[in-house]
Scaffold this motif. Structure first.
Motif, PDB file in Angstrom:
ATOM      1  N   GLY A   1      11.527  59.923  -8.143  1.00  0.00           N
ATOM      2  CA  GLY A   1      11.563  58.977  -7.028  1.00  0.00           C
ATOM      3  C   GLY A   1      12.764  59.082  -6.130  1.00  0.00           C
ATOM      4  O   GLY A   1      13.236  58.071  -5.592  1.00  0.00           O
ATOM      5  N   LYS A   2      13.290  60.295  -5.937  1.00  0.00           N
ATOM      6  CA  LYS A   2      14.443  60.439  -5.057  1.00  0.00           C
ATOM      7  C   LYS A   2      14.058  60.047  -3.634  1.00  0.00           C
ATOM      8  O   LYS A   2      13.031  60.466  -3.108  1.00  0.00           O
ATOM      9  N   PRO A   3      14.892  59.226  -2.971  1.00  0.00           N
ATOM     10  CA  PRO A   3      14.577  58.776  -1.600  1.00  0.00           C
ATOM     11  C   PRO A   3      14.439  59.947  -0.627  1.00  0.00           C
ATOM     12  O   PRO A   3      15.107  60.975  -0.775  1.00  0.00           O
ATOM     13  N   LYS A   4      13.570  59.750   0.352  1.00  0.00           N
ATOM     14  CA  LYS A   4      13.403  60.768   1.383  1.00  0.00           C
ATOM     15  C   LYS A   4      14.623  60.791   2.285  1.00  0.00           C
ATOM     16  O   LYS A   4      15.192  59.753   2.598  1.00  0.00           O
ATOM     17  N   ARG A   5      15.006  61.983   2.709  1.00  0.00           N
ATOM     18  CA  ARG A   5      16.188  62.131   3.556  1.00  0.00           C
ATOM     19  C   ARG A   5      15.985  61.403   4.884  1.00  0.00           C
ATOM     20  O   ARG A   5      14.864  61.245   5.363  1.00  0.00           O
ATOM     21  N   ALA A   6      17.098  61.004   5.466  1.00  0.00           N
ATOM     22  CA  ALA A   6      17.038  60.309   6.759  1.00  0.00           C
ATOM     23  C   ALA A   6      16.539  61.255   7.844  1.00  0.00           C
ATOM     24  O   ALA A   6      16.869  62.438   7.847  1.00  0.00           O
ATOM     25  N   ARG A   7      15.744  60.715   8.755  1.00  0.00           N
ATOM     26  CA  ARG A   7      15.216  61.521   9.853  1.00  0.00           C
ATOM     27  C   ARG A   7      16.183  61.526  11.034  1.00  0.00           C
ATOM     28  O   ARG A   7      16.914  60.564  11.251  1.00  0.00           O
ATOM     29  N   THR A   8      16.156  62.596  11.772  1.00  0.00           N
ATOM     30  CA  THR A   8      16.966  62.686  12.990  1.00  0.00           C
ATOM     31  C   THR A   8      16.195  62.048  14.144  1.00  0.00           C
ATOM     32  O   THR A   8      14.992  61.767  14.025  1.00  0.00           O
ATOM     33  N   GLY A   9      16.886  61.843  15.252  1.00  0.00           N
ATOM     34  CA  GLY A   9      16.221  61.291  16.426  1.00  0.00           C
ATOM     35  C   GLY A   9      15.076  62.173  16.886  1.00  0.00           C
ATOM     36  O   GLY A   9      14.005  61.672  17.251  1.00  0.00           O
ATOM     37  N   PHE A  10      15.281  63.490  16.853  1.00  0.00           N
ATOM     38  CA  PHE A  10      14.221  64.402  17.273  1.00  0.00           C
ATOM     39  C   PHE A  10      13.033  64.343  16.320  1.00  0.00           C
ATOM     40  O   PHE A  10      11.883  64.421  16.756  1.00  0.00           O
ATOM     41  N   ASN A  11      13.285  64.214  15.006  1.00  0.00           N
ATOM     42  CA  ASN A  11      12.197  64.107  14.035  1.00  0.00           C
ATOM     43  C   ASN A  11      11.314  62.900  14.326  1.00  0.00           C
ATOM     44  O   ASN A  11      10.082  62.985  14.252  1.00  0.00           O
ATOM     45  N   ILE A  12      11.948  61.782  14.661  1.00  0.00           N
ATOM     46  CA  ILE A  12      11.195  60.563  14.966  1.00  0.00           C
ATOM     47  C   ILE A  12      10.394  60.736  16.260  1.00  0.00           C
ATOM     48  O   ILE A  12       9.222  60.376  16.341  1.00  0.00           O
TER      49      ILE A  12
ATOM     50  N   GLN B   1      19.731  56.244  13.213  1.00  0.00           N
ATOM     51  CA  GLN B   1      20.906  55.618  12.595  1.00  0.00           C
ATOM     52  C   GLN B   1      20.480  54.566  11.564  1.00  0.00           C
ATOM     53  O   GLN B   1      21.055  54.476  10.481  1.00  0.00           O
ATOM     54  N   ASP B   2      19.459  53.790  11.906  1.00  0.00           N
ATOM     55  CA  ASP B   2      18.934  52.792  10.966  1.00  0.00           C
ATOM     56  C   ASP B   2      18.362  53.466   9.723  1.00  0.00           C
ATOM     57  O   ASP B   2      18.539  52.978   8.604  1.00  0.00           O
ATOM     58  N   ASP B   3      17.692  54.591   9.941  1.00  0.00           N
ATOM     59  CA  ASP B   3      17.111  55.318   8.811  1.00  0.00           C
ATOM     60  C   ASP B   3      18.196  55.915   7.920  1.00  0.00           C
ATOM     61  O   ASP B   3      18.036  56.031   6.703  1.00  0.00           O
ATOM     62  N   LYS B   4      19.311  56.292   8.529  1.00  0.00           N
ATOM     63  CA  LYS B   4      20.443  56.822   7.759  1.00  0.00           C
ATOM     64  C   LYS B   4      21.015  55.746   6.841  1.00  0.00           C
ATOM     65  O   LYS B   4      21.358  56.015   5.682  1.00  0.00           O
ATOM     66  N   VAL B   5      21.105  54.503   7.362  1.00  0.00           N
ATOM     67  CA  VAL B   5      21.587  53.383   6.551  1.00  0.00           C
ATOM     68  C   VAL B   5      20.620  53.132   5.395  1.00  0.00           C
ATOM     69  O   VAL B   5      21.026  52.908   4.251  1.00  0.00           O
ATOM     70  N   ARG B   6      19.310  53.173   5.710  1.00  0.00           N
ATOM     71  CA  ARG B   6      18.294  53.011   4.666  1.00  0.00           C
ATOM     72  C   ARG B   6      18.455  54.065   3.580  1.00  0.00           C
ATOM     73  O   ARG B   6      18.451  53.760   2.377  1.00  0.00           O
ATOM     74  N   TYR B   7      18.652  55.320   3.993  1.00  0.00           N
ATOM     75  CA  TYR B   7      18.782  56.432   3.043  1.00  0.00           C
ATOM     76  C   TYR B   7      20.002  56.248   2.148  1.00  0.00           C
ATOM     77  O   TYR B   7      19.920  56.424   0.923  1.00  0.00           O
ATOM     78  N   GLU B   8      21.134  55.879   2.733  1.00  0.00           N
ATOM     79  CA  GLU B   8      22.365  55.708   1.956  1.00  0.00           C
ATOM     80  C   GLU B   8      22.213  54.587   0.937  1.00  0.00           C
ATOM     81  O   GLU B   8      22.650  54.717  -0.210  1.00  0.00           O
ATOM     82  N   ASN B   9      21.596  53.478   1.337  1.00  0.00           N
ATOM     83  CA  ASN B   9      21.398  52.363   0.412  1.00  0.00           C
ATOM     84  C   ASN B   9      20.457  52.740  -0.729  1.00  0.00           C
ATOM     85  O   ASN B   9      20.718  52.416  -1.895  1.00  0.00           O
ATOM     86  N   GLU B  10      19.376  53.420  -0.389  1.00  0.00           N
ATOM     87  CA  GLU B  10      18.420  53.828  -1.418  1.00  0.00           C
ATOM     88  C   GLU B  10      19.024  54.866  -2.357  1.00  0.00           C
ATOM     89  O   GLU B  10      18.752  54.855  -3.559  1.00  0.00           O
TER      90      GLU B  10
END
Length: 227
Positions: A112-123, A164-173
């Motif tokens: 269950g490793k969290p998915k990596r944070a997406r970049t702006g271009f990925n989104i 940036q929000d997804d990066k925060v999510r990734y770090e917390n998870e």
């Protein structure tokens, strides 16, 4: 593929795969409407319930084939030039490395490793991929990348904020996941441990600088006493 004048011998089937290949036609005939996945599940169940004496027949056949395979492989390697043998060894190394990588990724998914944070271009890409025109996935990617490159900073800002929000999510998870891995005794998967190892040389240098600073202070104290 350029390594030898003839193809290397094929690896023998495992006992289970031999059973599947042998019984698949009969199972397909009995279950004409099921999907391939369901058919494999039925075969797997049948293999699991197969008596040990019947499984032994497939095991013995596998052993016989492996003996032949060893002899054929030895003959194959004997006719290779040193350069061809080195190329064959390198191919095997890459193949094993790829298998290890796939197994490692599969294990991380199961854990269950969290998915990596997406970049702006990925989104941006995920939101516009289906609507974009292109004769192939590669053409779509190229077109969307060109559009992204030409976008102004204000147009990119919403996607960058989401990233940036997804990066925060990734770090917390990741923090929660790493704490769980430590509890399970899997410190080898904890990211922070690798970071500490990378920072060790810098830490050692810092320690040396502190000692030097302390030494200077001591010398000053001595001078003060002399005064």
């Amino acid at each position: 593929r350029g390594i030898s004048s003839y193809q290397p011998p094929k690896r023998p089937l495992t006992a289970y795969l031999r059973f599947v290949m042998e019984n698949r036609p009969a199972f397909r005939e009995k279950n004409p409407g099921v999907s391939n996945l369901e058919l494999i599940k039925k075969l797997a169940g049948a293999w699991k319930e197969l008596p040990a004496s019947q499984k032994q027949v497939y095991e013995e056949a596998k052993k016989t084939d492996w003996k032949k395979y060893g002899e054929q492989m030895a003959a194959y390697k004997a006719q290779l030039t040193p350069a061809q043998a080195a190329a064959l060894k390198e191919q095997r190394r890459k193949r094993l490395a790829k298998r290890r990588s796939i197994r490692a990724k599969r294990e991380l998914n199961l854990l269950g490793k969290p998915k990596r944070a997406r970049t702006g271009f990925n989104i941006f890409l995920s939101e516009n991929y289906q609507e974009s025109e292109g004769i192939s996935p590669t053409a779509k990617m190229k077109k969307l990348f060109d559009v992204w490159q030409k976008m102004s900073a204000s147009q990119k800002q919403p996607y960058l904020q989401l990233a940036q929000d997804d990066k925060v999510r990734y770090e917390n998870e990741m923090k929660s996941w790493e704490a769980k891995m430590i509890e399970l005794g899997r410190e080898d998967l904890v990211r922070s441990k690798k970071q500490r190892l990378k920072k060790k040389p810098a830490g050692t240098a810092k320690k040396g600088g502190t000692a030097k600073k302390g030494g200077t202070a001591k010398k000053g104290d001595t001078a003060k006493k002399a005064e």
